[in-house]
Design a protein around this motif. Structure first.
Motif, PDB file in Angstrom:
ATOM      1  N   ALA A   1      -9.197  -3.860 -27.073  1.00 26.30           N
ATOM      2  CA  ALA A   1      -8.475  -4.968 -27.687  1.00 26.30           C
ATOM      3  C   ALA A   1      -7.726  -5.685 -26.570  1.00 26.30           C
ATOM      4  O   ALA A   1      -7.298  -5.052 -25.604  1.00 26.30           O
ATOM      5  N   PRO A   2      -7.580  -6.988 -26.665  1.00 24.04           N
ATOM      6  CA  PRO A   2      -6.801  -7.715 -25.658  1.00 24.04           C
ATOM      7  C   PRO A   2      -5.376  -7.169 -25.606  1.00 24.04           C
ATOM      8  O   PRO A   2      -4.905  -6.537 -26.550  1.00 24.04           O
ATOM      9  N   GLY A   3      -4.697  -7.425 -24.528  1.00 22.82           N
ATOM     10  CA  GLY A   3      -3.303  -7.031 -24.427  1.00 22.82           C
ATOM     11  C   GLY A   3      -3.014  -6.003 -23.354  1.00 22.82           C
ATOM     12  O   GLY A   3      -1.944  -5.409 -23.343  1.00 22.82           O
ATOM     13  N   GLU A   4      -3.959  -5.794 -22.450  1.00 25.76           N
ATOM     14  CA  GLU A   4      -3.684  -4.877 -21.346  1.00 25.76           C
ATOM     15  C   GLU A   4      -2.586  -5.452 -20.459  1.00 25.76           C
ATOM     16  O   GLU A   4      -2.421  -6.662 -20.368  1.00 25.76           O
ATOM     17  N   VAL A   5      -1.866  -4.568 -19.805  1.00 24.14           N
ATOM     18  CA  VAL A   5      -0.905  -4.958 -18.788  1.00 24.14           C
ATOM     19  C   VAL A   5      -1.496  -4.579 -17.434  1.00 24.14           C
ATOM     20  O   VAL A   5      -2.438  -3.786 -17.361  1.00 24.14           O
ATOM     21  N   ALA A   6      -0.954  -5.157 -16.381  1.00 22.86           N
ATOM     22  CA  ALA A   6      -1.507  -4.892 -15.048  1.00 22.86           C
ATOM     23  C   ALA A   6      -0.418  -4.981 -13.996  1.00 22.86           C
ATOM     24  O   ALA A   6       0.603  -5.635 -14.185  1.00 22.86           O
ATOM     25  N   VAL A   7      -0.699  -4.312 -12.882  1.00 22.74           N
ATOM     26  CA  VAL A   7       0.135  -4.380 -11.678  1.00 22.74           C
ATOM     27  C   VAL A   7      -0.795  -4.759 -10.533  1.00 22.74           C
ATOM     28  O   VAL A   7      -1.944  -4.310 -10.485  1.00 22.74           O
ATOM     29  N   HIS A   8      -0.289  -5.573  -9.620  1.00 25.15           N
ATOM     30  CA  HIS A   8      -1.108  -6.022  -8.484  1.00 25.15           C
ATOM     31  C   HIS A   8      -1.581  -4.813  -7.671  1.00 25.15           C
ATOM     32  O   HIS A   8      -0.774  -4.005  -7.220  1.00 25.15           O
ATOM     33  N   PRO A   9      -2.899  -4.666  -7.492  1.00 23.18           N
ATOM     34  CA  PRO A   9      -3.415  -3.476  -6.812  1.00 23.18           C
ATOM     35  C   PRO A   9      -3.060  -3.386  -5.327  1.00 23.18           C
ATOM     36  O   PRO A   9      -3.123  -2.302  -4.757  1.00 23.18           O
ATOM     37  N   PHE A  10      -2.671  -4.507  -4.734  1.00 21.96           N
ATOM     38  CA  PHE A  10      -2.367  -4.469  -3.297  1.00 21.96           C
ATOM     39  C   PHE A  10      -0.865  -4.516  -3.017  1.00 21.96           C
ATOM     40  O   PHE A  10      -0.447  -4.805  -1.904  1.00 21.96           O
ATOM     41  N   ASP A  11      -0.052  -4.225  -4.018  1.00 23.46           N
ATOM     42  CA  ASP A  11       1.399  -4.203  -3.849  1.00 23.46           C
ATOM     43  C   ASP A  11       1.753  -3.201  -2.753  1.00 23.46           C
ATOM     44  O   ASP A  11       1.391  -2.021  -2.827  1.00 23.46           O
ATOM     45  N   THR A  12       2.462  -3.662  -1.740  1.00 20.69           N
ATOM     46  CA  THR A  12       2.782  -2.793  -0.601  1.00 20.69           C
ATOM     47  C   THR A  12       3.725  -1.654  -0.989  1.00 20.69           C
ATOM     48  O   THR A  12       3.711  -0.605  -0.350  1.00 20.69           O
ATOM     49  N   ASP A  13       4.539  -1.832  -2.037  1.00 23.64           N
ATOM     50  CA  ASP A  13       5.414  -0.735  -2.474  1.00 23.64           C
ATOM     51  C   ASP A  13       4.594   0.449  -2.998  1.00 23.64           C
ATOM     52  O   ASP A  13       5.014   1.591  -2.882  1.00 23.64           O
ATOM     53  N   LEU A  14       3.436   0.170  -3.586  1.00 21.97           N
ATOM     54  CA  LEU A  14       2.587   1.248  -4.104  1.00 21.97           C
ATOM     55  C   LEU A  14       1.802   1.931  -2.992  1.00 21.97           C
ATOM     56  O   LEU A  14       1.483   3.106  -3.082  1.00 21.97           O
ATOM     57  N   ALA A  15       1.471   1.180  -1.960  1.00 28.37           N
ATOM     58  CA  ALA A  15       0.754   1.711  -0.788  1.00 28.37           C
ATOM     59  C   ALA A  15      -0.511   2.473  -1.175  1.00 28.37           C
ATOM     60  O   ALA A  15      -0.773   3.567  -0.672  1.00 28.37           O
ATOM     61  N   VAL A  16      -1.311   1.891  -2.068  1.00 28.37           N
ATOM     62  CA  VAL A  16      -2.586   2.518  -2.430  1.00 28.37           C
ATOM     63  C   VAL A  16      -3.468   2.559  -1.178  1.00 28.37           C
ATOM     64  O   VAL A  16      -3.656   1.546  -0.517  1.00 28.37           O
ATOM     65  N   PRO A  17      -3.996   3.720  -0.843  1.00 29.89           N
ATOM     66  CA  PRO A  17      -4.815   3.832   0.387  1.00 29.89           C
ATOM     67  C   PRO A  17      -6.269   3.387   0.152  1.00 29.89           C
ATOM     68  O   PRO A  17      -7.187   4.189   0.168  1.00 29.89           O
ATOM     69  N   TRP A  18      -6.457   2.087  -0.089  1.00 29.17           N
ATOM     70  CA  TRP A  18      -7.811   1.580  -0.298  1.00 29.17           C
ATOM     71  C   TRP A  18      -8.663   1.969   0.890  1.00 29.17           C
ATOM     72  O   TRP A  18      -8.234   1.889   2.030  1.00 29.17           O
ATOM     73  N   ARG A  19      -9.899   2.407   0.635  1.00 29.34           N
ATOM     74  CA  ARG A  19     -10.712   3.025   1.677  1.00 29.34           C
ATOM     75  C   ARG A  19     -11.761   2.127   2.301  1.00 29.34           C
ATOM     76  O   ARG A  19     -12.327   2.463   3.328  1.00 29.34           O
ATOM     77  N   ALA A  20     -12.100   1.032   1.662  1.00 32.88           N
ATOM     78  CA  ALA A  20     -13.180   0.174   2.155  1.00 32.88           C
ATOM     79  C   ALA A  20     -12.614  -1.220   2.397  1.00 32.88           C
ATOM     80  O   ALA A  20     -11.559  -1.566   1.865  1.00 32.88           O
ATOM     81  N   PRO A  21     -13.310  -2.020   3.200  1.00 37.26           N
ATOM     82  CA  PRO A  21     -12.877  -3.422   3.318  1.00 37.26           C
ATOM     83  C   PRO A  21     -12.817  -4.018   1.915  1.00 37.26           C
ATOM     84  O   PRO A  21     -13.680  -3.746   1.074  1.00 37.26           O
ATOM     85  N   LEU A  22     -11.785  -4.796   1.667  1.00 30.90           N
ATOM     86  CA  LEU A  22     -11.563  -5.305   0.321  1.00 30.90           C
ATOM     87  C   LEU A  22     -12.591  -6.366  -0.037  1.00 30.90           C
ATOM     88  O   LEU A  22     -12.867  -7.269   0.746  1.00 30.90           O
ATOM     89  N   GLY A  23     -13.147  -6.230  -1.227  1.00 28.62           N
ATOM     90  CA  GLY A  23     -14.129  -7.177  -1.741  1.00 28.62           C
ATOM     91  C   GLY A  23     -13.526  -8.014  -2.847  1.00 28.62           C
ATOM     92  O   GLY A  23     -12.341  -8.347  -2.821  1.00 28.62           O
TER      93      GLY A  23
END
Length: 188
Positions: free
Chosen positions: A138-160
């Motif tokens: 159903a519509p209505g999901e919430v989201a957080v920016h995946p590249f937020d530096t405070d979260l420091a997600v260790p993305w492993r590949a060049p970003l697409g």
């Protein structure tokens, strides 16, 4: 199939034992008895979804407020970096990010409890990502920016590729303050 708990409260990693021979492999992708032993009602899943992403593509971090949406996620083709963010106020692991590599070799799966935000990045040329859900879409999901530096997600590949919606999502601090109504330092 065995399961283990992880850093984030309620997140469970399932690890099957694939059988391989000259023809390829066989693996169990779901076991109701193992799910029940892990504390998950196997009958709670009402929908299964699949998406295909190209190398480096990022989807998420998405979720639902309140009871949320629980998911059992796996990668049926290729490999992904699976990301879980605990967005449940009051959780002992609120604000914690945990990552897992899910692929078509080990066939590991991650159970993401309701209230957590979830996303992934395709690590292979093509990645087919599948997940069972305990709620209908159903519509209505919430989201957080995946590249937020405070979260420091260790993305492993060049970003697409990144959707316009994900690119315009709030930072974690903004989400905590504006969506959850908490002090914006919570969970950092």
């Amino acid at each position: 199939m065995k399961f283990t708990t992880t850093t984030i409260a309620g997140v469970i990693l399932f690890e099957p034992t694939p059988i391989r021979d000259e023809r390829g492999f066989f693996t169990r992708t779901f076991d109701a008895a193992t799910a029940a032993e892990a504390g998950i009602d196997p009958a709670s899943f009402v929908q299964e979804n699949q998406s295909r992403s190209s190398a480096g593509g990022v989807r998420g971090l998405h979720g639902r407020l309140g009871a949320g949406e629980a998911k059992l996620a796996r990668c049926a083709r290729g490999a992904v970096l699976d990301v879980v963010l605990d967005a449940r106020p009051g959780s002992p692991t609120f604000g914690v990010v945990e990552t897992f590599v899910l692929d078509d070799v080990d066939h590991r799966q991650v159970y993401v409890p309701g209230g957590c935000l979830h996303g992934y990045q395709a690590l292979s040329e093509v990645a087919d990502f599948c997940y069972k859900s305990d709620t209908y879409y159903a519509p209505g999901e919430v989201a957080v920016h995946p590249f937020d530096t405070d979260l420091a997600v260790p993305w492993r590949a060049p970003l697409g590729a990144l959707s316009a919606r994900d690119a315009s999502s709030p930072t974690w601090r903004e989400f905590v303050r504006d969506t959850l109504g908490l002090d914006d330092r919570a969970g950092l």
